[in-house]
Design a protein around this motif. Structure first.
Motif, PDB file in Angstrom:
ATOM      1  N   TRP A  17      51.114  48.867  51.453  1.00  0.00           N
ATOM      2  CA  TRP A  17      51.308  47.431  51.685  1.00  0.00           C
ATOM      3  C   TRP A  17      49.941  47.037  52.126  1.00  0.00           C
ATOM      4  O   TRP A  17      49.522  45.974  51.345  1.00  0.00           O
ATOM      5  N   LYS A  18      49.015  47.623  52.910  1.00  0.00           N
ATOM      6  CA  LYS A  18      47.934  47.155  53.037  1.00  0.00           C
ATOM      7  C   LYS A  18      46.877  47.068  51.631  1.00  0.00           C
ATOM      8  O   LYS A  18      46.175  46.268  51.471  1.00  0.00           O
ATOM      9  N   ALA A  19      46.986  48.468  50.909  1.00  0.00           N
ATOM     10  CA  ALA A  19      46.265  48.547  49.653  1.00  0.00           C
ATOM     11  C   ALA A  19      46.670  47.423  48.772  1.00  0.00           C
ATOM     12  O   ALA A  19      46.111  46.856  47.941  1.00  0.00           O
ATOM     13  N   ASP A  20      48.148  47.039  48.747  1.00  0.00           N
ATOM     14  CA  ASP A  20      48.707  45.977  48.033  1.00  0.00           C
ATOM     15  C   ASP A  20      48.314  44.641  48.198  1.00  0.00           C
ATOM     16  O   ASP A  20      47.826  43.864  47.210  1.00  0.00           O
ATOM     17  N   ASP A  21      47.900  44.290  49.374  1.00  0.00           N
ATOM     18  CA  ASP A  21      47.383  43.124  49.943  1.00  0.00           C
ATOM     19  C   ASP A  21      45.867  42.839  49.654  1.00  0.00           C
ATOM     20  O   ASP A  21      45.384  42.086  49.185  1.00  0.00           O
ATOM     21  N   ARG A  22      45.410  44.206  49.700  1.00  0.00           N
ATOM     22  CA  ARG A  22      43.792  44.162  49.306  1.00  0.00           C
ATOM     23  C   ARG A  22      43.512  43.531  48.045  1.00  0.00           C
ATOM     24  O   ARG A  22      42.774  43.306  47.462  1.00  0.00           O
ATOM     25  N   GLU A  23      44.597  44.360  47.302  1.00  0.00           N
ATOM     26  CA  GLU A  23      44.380  44.297  45.779  1.00  0.00           C
ATOM     27  C   GLU A  23      44.622  42.870  45.072  1.00  0.00           C
ATOM     28  O   GLU A  23      43.984  42.351  44.542  1.00  0.00           O
ATOM     29  N   THR A  24      45.654  42.298  45.914  1.00  0.00           N
ATOM     30  CA  THR A  24      46.142  40.965  45.927  1.00  0.00           C
ATOM     31  C   THR A  24      44.926  39.999  46.125  1.00  0.00           C
ATOM     32  O   THR A  24      44.938  39.069  45.476  1.00  0.00           O
ATOM     33  N   ASN A  25      44.495  40.225  47.279  1.00  0.00           N
ATOM     34  CA  ASN A  25      43.172  39.227  47.676  1.00  0.00           C
ATOM     35  C   ASN A  25      42.106  39.471  46.831  1.00  0.00           C
ATOM     36  O   ASN A  25      41.687  38.431  46.606  1.00  0.00           O
ATOM     37  N   ALA A  26      41.526  40.613  46.245  1.00  0.00           N
ATOM     38  CA  ALA A  26      40.613  40.788  45.394  1.00  0.00           C
ATOM     39  C   ALA A  26      40.826  39.863  44.119  1.00  0.00           C
ATOM     40  O   ALA A  26      40.118  39.490  43.578  1.00  0.00           O
ATOM     41  N   LEU A  27      42.028  40.201  43.712  1.00  0.00           N
ATOM     42  CA  LEU A  27      42.479  39.273  42.497  1.00  0.00           C
ATOM     43  C   LEU A  27      42.317  38.037  42.373  1.00  0.00           C
ATOM     44  O   LEU A  27      41.969  37.053  41.795  1.00  0.00           O
ATOM     45  N   VAL A  28      42.936  37.547  43.619  1.00  0.00           N
ATOM     46  CA  VAL A  28      42.753  35.826  44.077  1.00  0.00           C
ATOM     47  C   VAL A  28      41.464  35.713  44.191  1.00  0.00           C
ATOM     48  O   VAL A  28      40.932  34.371  43.462  1.00  0.00           O
ATOM     49  N   TRP A  29      40.679  36.258  44.764  1.00  0.00           N
ATOM     50  CA  TRP A  29      39.076  35.675  44.963  1.00  0.00           C
ATOM     51  C   TRP A  29      38.458  35.940  43.527  1.00  0.00           C
ATOM     52  O   TRP A  29      37.703  35.012  43.252  1.00  0.00           O
ATOM     53  N   LYS A  30      38.706  36.768  42.650  1.00  0.00           N
ATOM     54  CA  LYS A  30      38.138  37.047  41.385  1.00  0.00           C
ATOM     55  C   LYS A  30      38.643  35.620  40.500  1.00  0.00           C
ATOM     56  O   LYS A  30      37.733  35.127  39.721  1.00  0.00           O
ATOM     57  N   HIS A  31      39.798  35.505  40.738  1.00  0.00           N
ATOM     58  CA  HIS A  31      40.233  33.870  39.992  1.00  0.00           C
ATOM     59  C   HIS A  31      39.682  32.846  40.372  1.00  0.00           C
ATOM     60  O   HIS A  31      39.192  32.005  39.684  1.00  0.00           O
ATOM     61  N   GLU A  32      39.541  32.855  41.759  1.00  0.00           N
ATOM     62  CA  GLU A  32      38.803  31.537  42.287  1.00  0.00           C
ATOM     63  C   GLU A  32      37.332  31.546  41.981  1.00  0.00           C
ATOM     64  O   GLU A  32      36.740  30.267  41.550  1.00  0.00           O
ATOM     65  N   ARG A  33      36.566  32.680  41.903  1.00  0.00           N
ATOM     66  CA  ARG A  33      35.154  32.592  41.660  1.00  0.00           C
ATOM     67  C   ARG A  33      35.119  32.380  40.405  1.00  0.00           C
ATOM     68  O   ARG A  33      34.088  31.262  39.622  1.00  0.00           O
ATOM     69  N   LYS A  34      36.020  32.710  39.343  1.00  0.00           N
ATOM     70  CA  LYS A  34      36.050  32.281  37.999  1.00  0.00           C
ATOM     71  C   LYS A  34      36.037  30.975  37.809  1.00  0.00           C
ATOM     72  O   LYS A  34      35.433  30.253  36.829  1.00  0.00           O
ATOM     73  N   ILE A  35      37.126  30.373  38.617  1.00  0.00           N
ATOM     74  CA  ILE A  35      37.285  28.833  38.552  1.00  0.00           C
ATOM     75  C   ILE A  35      35.887  28.106  39.050  1.00  0.00           C
ATOM     76  O   ILE A  35      35.658  27.120  38.608  1.00  0.00           O
ATOM     77  N   MET A  36      35.660  28.420  39.993  1.00  0.00           N
ATOM     78  CA  MET A  36      34.551  27.720  40.486  1.00  0.00           C
ATOM     79  C   MET A  36      32.956  27.835  39.655  1.00  0.00           C
ATOM     80  O   MET A  36      32.633  26.936  39.631  1.00  0.00           O
ATOM     81  N   HIS A  37      32.920  28.932  39.100  1.00  0.00           N
ATOM     82  CA  HIS A  37      31.615  28.856  38.048  1.00  0.00           C
ATOM     83  C   HIS A  37      31.998  28.870  36.943  1.00  0.00           C
ATOM     84  O   HIS A  37      30.953  28.985  35.849  1.00  0.00           O
ATOM     85  N   ALA A  38      33.104  28.306  36.519  1.00  0.00           N
ATOM     86  CA  ALA A  38      33.410  28.116  34.923  1.00  0.00           C
ATOM     87  C   ALA A  38      32.754  26.698  34.513  1.00  0.00           C
ATOM     88  O   ALA A  38      32.804  25.867  35.337  1.00  0.00           O
ATOM     89  N   LEU A  39      32.405  26.692  33.331  1.00  0.00           N
ATOM     90  CA  LEU A  39      31.683  25.504  33.004  1.00  0.00           C
ATOM     91  C   LEU A  39      32.640  24.676  32.078  1.00  0.00           C
ATOM     92  O   LEU A  39      32.177  23.495  31.637  1.00  0.00           O
ATOM     93  N   TYR A  40      33.740  25.065  31.644  1.00  0.00           N
ATOM     94  CA  TYR A  40      34.612  24.417  30.968  1.00  0.00           C
ATOM     95  C   TYR A  40      33.915  23.620  29.802  1.00  0.00           C
ATOM     96  O   TYR A  40      34.287  22.678  29.344  1.00  0.00           O
ATOM     97  N   GLU A  41      33.110  24.692  29.006  1.00  0.00           N
ATOM     98  CA  GLU A  41      32.701  24.192  27.620  1.00  0.00           C
ATOM     99  C   GLU A  41      33.525  24.614  26.732  1.00  0.00           C
ATOM    100  O   GLU A  41      33.900  25.814  26.495  1.00  0.00           O
ATOM    101  N   LYS A  42      33.650  23.839  25.501  1.00  0.00           N
ATOM    102  CA  LYS A  42      34.479  24.299  24.312  1.00  0.00           C
ATOM    103  C   LYS A  42      33.713  25.186  23.807  1.00  0.00           C
ATOM    104  O   LYS A  42      32.411  25.386  23.163  1.00  0.00           O
ATOM    105  N   THR A  43      34.469  26.378  23.365  1.00  0.00           N
ATOM    106  CA  THR A  43      33.870  27.436  22.494  1.00  0.00           C
ATOM    107  C   THR A  43      34.159  27.172  21.044  1.00  0.00           C
ATOM    108  O   THR A  43      35.262  26.674  20.795  1.00  0.00           O
ATOM    109  N   LEU A  44      33.332  27.596  20.107  1.00  0.00           N
ATOM    110  CA  LEU A  44      33.595  27.443  18.713  1.00  0.00           C
ATOM    111  C   LEU A  44      34.491  28.436  18.159  1.00  0.00           C
ATOM    112  O   LEU A  44      34.289  29.606  18.936  1.00  0.00           O
TER     113      LEU A  44
END
Length: 158
Positions: free
Chosen positions: A51-78
Motif C-alpha cells: 500500500w505504501k508503494a502504491d501511495d508513493r507511485e500515485t503521489n509521483a504521478l500526481v506531482w508529475k501531472h501538476e508539474r506538467k500543468i505548471m510549466h505548460a505553455l499551452y501553445e498551439k502545435t502545428l
C-alpha cells in the motif's frame, strides 16, 4: 494519536475483516499452517508495504501531472502537414492587412505629409506621399499624428 499516511477507511476495514476471518492465524484459513508468510502479522506487513508503494507511485504521478500543468505553455502545435489546408490558407491571407503603417512625417522640401509603410508580403518599405489628404484635420490631430504631442501614438497597424 496520529494515523500513518497509508491508513484510510477502506484499508482499515480490509485489515479488520482479514483479522476476523483468520482469527489472527493463517489468512488463507488453513488450521495448521506452517508457512510463516501466511500468518496474519507477517502477511499484513507485506500488505502495508504494498500500500505504501502504491501511495508513493500515485503521489509521483500526481506531482508529475501538476508539474506538467505548471510549466505548460499551452501553445498551439502545428499539424504535421503544415499550418493550413487550401481553403483555410486563402481565408487567412484574405483577412491579413496589405500594409502596415510605420510612421508619418513631413517632407521638409515640399512641406507635404508622407507615410512610411511596410508591405506585409515583403521586407520592403515604401514612402507614400499623402498630398492634401490631411488638410481637413485640426492642428491638435495633426500634431498628434506627427508625434509632437504623443510620439507613441503613430505606431499603428492599418
Amino acid at each position: 494519536m496520529t494515523k500513518p499516511k497509508w491508513v484510510n477507511q477502506t484499508r482499515q476495514a480490509h485489515l479488520v475483516s482479514l483479522f476476523v476471518r483468520s482469527r489472527g492465524f493463517c489468512v488463507y484459513g488453513e488450521p495448521n499452517c506452517t508457512i510463516p508468510e501466511h500468518h496474519y502479522e507477517v502477511f499484513i506487513e507485506s500488505l502495508i508495504n504494498d500500500w505504501k508503494a502504491d501511495d508513493r507511485e500515485t503521489n509521483a504521478l500526481v506531482w508529475k501531472h501538476e508539474r506538467k500543468i505548471m510549466h505548460a505553455l499551452y501553445e498551439k502545435t502545428l499539424p504535421m502537414r503544415g499550418r493550413f489546408n487550401g481553403v483555410s490558407s486563402d481565408i487567412w491571407h484574405d483577412s491579413q492587412p496589405i500594409y502596415y503603417l510605420e510612421s508619418i512625417g513631413m517632407d521638409c522640401l515640399k512641406l507635404k505629409p508622407f507615410a512610411r509603410v511596410k508591405l506585409s508580403s515583403s521586407y520592403q518599405h515604401l514612402y507614400v506621399d499623402l498630398g492634401d489628404s490631411l488638410k481637413n484635420i485640426s492642428k491638435t490631430e495633426s500634431a498628434r499624428l506627427f508625434g509632437i504631442i504623443n510620439p507613441c501614438h503613430n505606431q499603428q497597424m492599418i
